[in-house]
Design an enzyme around this catalytic site. Structure first.
Site, PDB file in Angstrom:
ATOM      1  N   ASP A   1       1.314  -6.683  -4.363  1.00 57.05           N
ATOM      2  CA  ASP A   1       0.485  -6.609  -3.179  1.00 57.05           C
ATOM      3  C   ASP A   1       1.044  -7.753  -2.324  1.00 57.05           C
ATOM      4  O   ASP A   1       1.195  -8.868  -2.808  1.00 57.05           O
ATOM      5  CB  ASP A   1      -0.979  -6.870  -3.544  1.00 57.05           C
ATOM      6  CG  ASP A   1      -1.886  -6.740  -2.334  1.00 57.05           C
ATOM      7  OD1 ASP A   1      -2.749  -5.865  -2.354  1.00 57.05           O
ATOM      8  OD2 ASP A   1      -1.731  -7.523  -1.366  1.00 57.05           O
ATOM      9  N   SER A   2       1.355  -7.484  -1.058  1.00 55.13           N
ATOM     10  CA  SER A   2       2.132  -8.477  -0.301  1.00 55.13           C
ATOM     11  C   SER A   2       1.386  -9.769  -0.059  1.00 55.13           C
ATOM     12  O   SER A   2       1.974 -10.757   0.357  1.00 55.13           O
ATOM     13  CB  SER A   2       2.611  -7.889   1.022  1.00 55.13           C
ATOM     14  OG  SER A   2       1.569  -7.860   1.959  1.00 55.13           O
ATOM     15  N   SER A   3       0.078  -9.786  -0.336  1.00 51.15           N
ATOM     16  CA  SER A   3      -0.640 -11.052  -0.183  1.00 51.15           C
ATOM     17  C   SER A   3      -0.146 -12.073  -1.211  1.00 51.15           C
ATOM     18  O   SER A   3      -0.423 -13.263  -1.085  1.00 51.15           O
ATOM     19  CB  SER A   3      -2.149 -10.829  -0.308  1.00 51.15           C
ATOM     20  OG  SER A   3      -2.419 -10.036  -1.433  1.00 51.15           O
TER      21      SER A   3
ATOM     22  N   THR B   1       1.500  -4.636   4.199  1.00 52.73           N
ATOM     23  CA  THR B   1       1.349  -5.052   5.600  1.00 52.73           C
ATOM     24  C   THR B   1       0.733  -6.440   5.740  1.00 52.73           C
ATOM     25  O   THR B   1       0.898  -7.079   6.781  1.00 52.73           O
ATOM     26  CB  THR B   1       0.462  -4.053   6.375  1.00 52.73           C
ATOM     27  OG1 THR B   1      -0.812  -3.981   5.730  1.00 52.73           O
ATOM     28  CG2 THR B   1       1.090  -2.689   6.441  1.00 52.73           C
ATOM     29  N   ASP B   2       0.016  -6.906   4.693  1.00 58.98           N
ATOM     30  CA  ASP B   2      -0.728  -8.160   4.858  1.00 58.98           C
ATOM     31  C   ASP B   2       0.159  -9.330   5.271  1.00 58.98           C
ATOM     32  O   ASP B   2      -0.191 -10.095   6.164  1.00 58.98           O
ATOM     33  CB  ASP B   2      -1.477  -8.507   3.559  1.00 58.98           C
ATOM     34  CG  ASP B   2      -2.697  -7.610   3.378  1.00 58.98           C
ATOM     35  OD1 ASP B   2      -3.088  -6.949   4.361  1.00 58.98           O
ATOM     36  OD2 ASP B   2      -3.256  -7.570   2.269  1.00 58.98           O
TER      37      ASP B   2
ATOM     38  N   THR C   1       0.817  -1.220   0.000  1.00 57.49           N
ATOM     39  CA  THR C   1       0.000   0.000   0.000  1.00 57.49           C
ATOM     40  C   THR C   1       0.850   1.269   0.000  1.00 57.49           C
ATOM     41  O   THR C   1       0.486   2.276  -0.597  1.00 57.49           O
ATOM     42  CB  THR C   1      -0.921  -0.025   1.242  1.00 57.49           C
ATOM     43  OG1 THR C   1      -1.807  -1.127   1.087  1.00 57.49           O
ATOM     44  CG2 THR C   1      -1.723   1.250   1.373  1.00 57.49           C
TER      45      THR C   1
END
Ligand code: ASN
Length: 537
Positions: free
Chosen positions: A113-115, A145-146, A37
């Site tokens: 996106d860290s997911s 952050t995920d 993000t």
């Protein structure tokens, strides 16, 4: 000069001491952008990662840019002869600690996106840090952050004998939004990486520095998104000060240079949360997954699983252990530890399940993947290491490593003076006496920026130098002479070859800012300066 690794000084003292200085030293920090993000922008498909973070977000802000033109900075992008390159660099204004931070942002080809991160992404981060280790004083990794707690945990194991700060951060709101937490998190992370010798993989978020492998994400929306339930923060940042809990900071005490284990066996492990009424068949189905080598079992309370009237669950688990699978017991509770307090927990232990203490699931999973990937790993070696602390990820029962020294300490400066005398006279017994049980003094510098290791690097006793290194003395601290001298530079300058060799064994290298002077000296005394690794830089 004020040094943040010294005892706390008031903000005013620091500002005045900074103003009285002529030369302002620079710390070099590499920012590794992986996505998340923090760098995202709105798109018709929702928030997506965007490139050019340095130009878009940092360059326009005075906190990150002193407004002067700067040379590009050397960065290694790949292994091999053509791997070196340059990146546009910026410099922060002088901090209250009297330093400026020169930095560049290295963006990964694919911003995630860290997911979606997996062990390939972790390997890329570890390799980037490894390649650039000699060129920078510290590293900031920007990440979503995920899965941030997983990445911090994974890196803490992959980076072996780490001697420099690696600060991982991200944000809940993009930098490009007017009200965000990105600016604060980034500024704090850079300050820690550039000023404080915390040689660990840390997570910096919401004015708090955590040991990375102790963290877990606790909120999808609050700025206060992370917690470290079983270990207090390593540092807290307030308007007045950054207070580092030096007694909690761990340092490598093995005399080996920094290295990485880049492959994690994350595809061979699984995690299963026990719930009331879970069917043994379901557990068995997971344990029969092809190629499975390790399982993290999230149990109730102090490590209990349902026993059932026929003990079928325990049987399924015991059989899997006999087939060679390492099963680790982790509590579903946020705080506290797995221990054989109750009968069901004891039964699991007897079935061969390893008690994971107070590790988070994130730490247990990534540690298991790391240990399984180590060359020569066996079920026994992995099980043994899962139960002990290898990077401060679990609290061992002995509990001695984090204990405060007992009794009243005299002032650190008085103590450092006594240590300095003992080092200068080569009195190892006295040095041991003064430093024992007090890991807070080991990396503390006096007013000239000399920590005990700088003095031992030119002292008469190799045994004293070895003792300090084994106690966790940092080989990367720079004193206040010249552009900031490392212990290795001082030892070579004093012509002490055995000291140079020992420091090299412990991972020392010359700082980028020492290289020019070292090359000049090398023309006079090539044997000793070449032993510093100068040739390989
Ligand atoms: N989905 C985002 C990520 O982990 C969440 C964030 O960074 N706040 O990449």
């Amino acid at each position: 000069m004020a040094d943040p690794n010294d005892e706390p000084l008031s903000l005013l003292t620091r500002m005045t001491s900074t103003m009285s200085m002529g030369h302002t030293p620079e710390a070099r920090v590499l920012i590794v952008m992986t996505g998340g993000t923090i760098c995202m922008q709105k798109s018709p498909n929702g928030l997506v990662p965007a490139r050019n973070f340095l130009e878009r977000c940092m360059a326009p802000r005075p906190e990150f840019n002193d407004g002067e033109p700067h040379e590009p900075i050397e960065v290694r992008f790949h292994d091999g002869a053509d791997g070196m390159g340059e990146l546009h660099s910026l410099r922060t204004p002088t901090s209250v600690y009297g330093k400026r931070i020169r930095y560049a942002v290295l963006e990964f080809e694919e911003l995630l996106d860290s997911s979606s991160i997996d062990s390939k992404g972790w390997a890329e981060i570890a390799q980037t840090i490894f390649r650039n280790y000699r060129l920078f004083d510290g590293f900031v990794v920007l990440h979503g952050t995920d899965s941030l707690a997983y990445t911090c945990s994974a890196l803490s194991f992959m980076l072996q004998n780490l001697g420099k700060p690696v600060i991982v951060t991200g944000s809940q709101v993009p930098f490009s939004e007017r009200k965000n937490d990105a600016l604060e998190n980034l500024l704090d992370s850079m300050d820690i990486a550039g000023h404080f010798m915390v040689p660990e993989v840390c997570l910096c978020f919401n004015s708090t520095l955590f040991r990375g492998n102790r963290t877990t994400k606790i909120s999808a929306s609050a700025f206060d998104a992370f917690a470290s339930p079983n270990l207090p923060p390593l540092a807290t940042i307030t308007a007045m000060d950054t207070h580092v809990a030096w007694n909690l900071v761990t340092r490598s005490t093995i005399l080996q240079p920094f290295s990485i284990q880049k492959d994690l066996h994350i595809h061979y492990v699984a995690c299963l949360r026990i719930f009331p009424g879970i069917k043994p068949k379901m557990v068995e189905a997971v344990l029969r997954t092809e190629d499975l080598r390790g399982l993290v079992l999230e149990t109730f309370g102090a490590g209990n699983a349902p026993s059932g009237h026929d003990n079928k669950l325990t049987q399924v688990i015991a059989e899997a252990v006999q087939r060679g699978i390492v099963i680790v017991n982790i509590t579903q509770c946020l705080t506290g530890s797995v221990n054989p307090l109750y009968a069901p927990g004891m039964v699991l232990g007897r079935a061969g399940v390893v008690a994971g203490g107070d590790m988070t699931t994130e730490a247990a999973l990534t540690k298991l993947s790391y240990l399984l990937a180590l060359p020569g790993a066996t079920q026994e070696s992995v099980a043994k290491d899962m139960a002990r602390s290898i990077r401060g990820e679990l609290t061992e029962n002995a509990g001695t490593i984090f204990s405060h020294p007992t009794g009243e300490l005299s002032s650190p400066i008085t103590q450092l003076t006594a240590i300095a005398y003992a080092i200068a006279s080569g009195d190892i017994e006295k040095v041991k006496d003064l430093l024992h049980n007090d890991n807070q003094l080991i990396n503390r510098a006096d007013y000239s920026g000399n920590a005990p290791i700088h003095l031992a690097a030119t002292g008469p006793s190799l045994a004293v130098l070895r003792f300090l290194l084994r106690l966790g003395a940092s080989v990367h601290l720079r004193n206040h002479t010249g552009s900031g001298r490392t212990p290795l530079f001082l030892a070579a300058n004093a012509g002490l070859l055995p000291h140079v060799m020992l420091l090299r064994q412990a991972g020392a290298h010359l700082h980028a800012e020492e290289l020019d002077t070292a090359r000049l000296h090398a023309s006079q005394r090539p044997e000793i300066w070449n032993a510093t690794g100068l040739e390989g830089t």
